[in-house]
Enzyme design. Sequence first.
Site, short mmCIF file in Angstrom:
data_model
loop_
_atom_site.label_atom_id
_atom_site.label_comp_id
_atom_site.label_asym_id
_atom_site.label_seq_id
_atom_site.Cartn_x
_atom_site.Cartn_y
_atom_site.Cartn_z
N HIS A 91 0.84 -1.20 0.00
CA HIS A 91 0.00 0.00 0.00
C HIS A 91 0.88 1.26 0.00
O HIS A 91 0.47 2.30 -0.47
CB HIS A 91 -0.90 0.05 1.25
CG HIS A 91 -1.93 -1.03 1.28
ND1 HIS A 91 -1.68 -2.26 1.83
CD2 HIS A 91 -3.20 -1.06 0.82
CE1 HIS A 91 -2.77 -3.01 1.72
NE2 HIS A 91 -3.70 -2.30 1.11
N ASP A 164 -4.84 -6.06 -7.61
CA ASP A 164 -5.07 -5.36 -6.36
C ASP A 164 -5.29 -3.89 -6.75
O ASP A 164 -5.14 -3.51 -7.92
CB ASP A 164 -3.87 -5.53 -5.42
CG ASP A 164 -4.25 -5.46 -3.95
OD1 ASP A 164 -5.32 -4.89 -3.64
OD2 ASP A 164 -3.49 -5.94 -3.11
#
Length: 193
Positions: A91, A164
């Site tokens: 992330h 993702d």
Amino acid sequence: ARDLAFTREFGAATAREARAMGVNWVFAPDADVNNNPDNPIINIRSFGEDPHLVADNVSAFIDGAHSDPADYVLVTAKHFPGHGDTAEDSHMQLAKLDQPKERIESVELVPFRAAIARGADSIMTAHLTVPAFEPNPIPATVSKNILTGLLRDELGFKGLVVTDALEMQGIAGLYSQGDAAVRAIEAGADVLL
């Protein structure tokens, strides 16, 4: 709990509750082998640090989620080819799975093979480099060697390949969302998040 009957019920309950809310595709189970104590992100999302235990639980979850035709949901094994042995959070930055091919084959890929054999509907990519399968320093999400060569051709996966989230810094730090989307599709992805 390391109880496969509970994991199967967890999959069935997830499917029932998802369908009750009108959701027919879940981004679970997590097929990562959490074997790196410095991993900042996978943690308790993984079924553990033993690849065979993770594979058994991934299979049980899929069985449960697919057990009732009235509450059937699509399931997603993630994060391919394995995010458990990284020291970075994708992330926040591009992660790296820096292990030899033989080690990845015998650890990280074990749960994904089980998921494919059990009928996983989709597999989610990981924003990490994997030098053993892709010599260029690019995320697996945009690697044809990984998505098409390894996942499709070698492992024989026929379902949906989903990325993702493309706003995660593991990929957004390298490409604009449009560029990342095109690269992911060219690599073999079917669905972009």
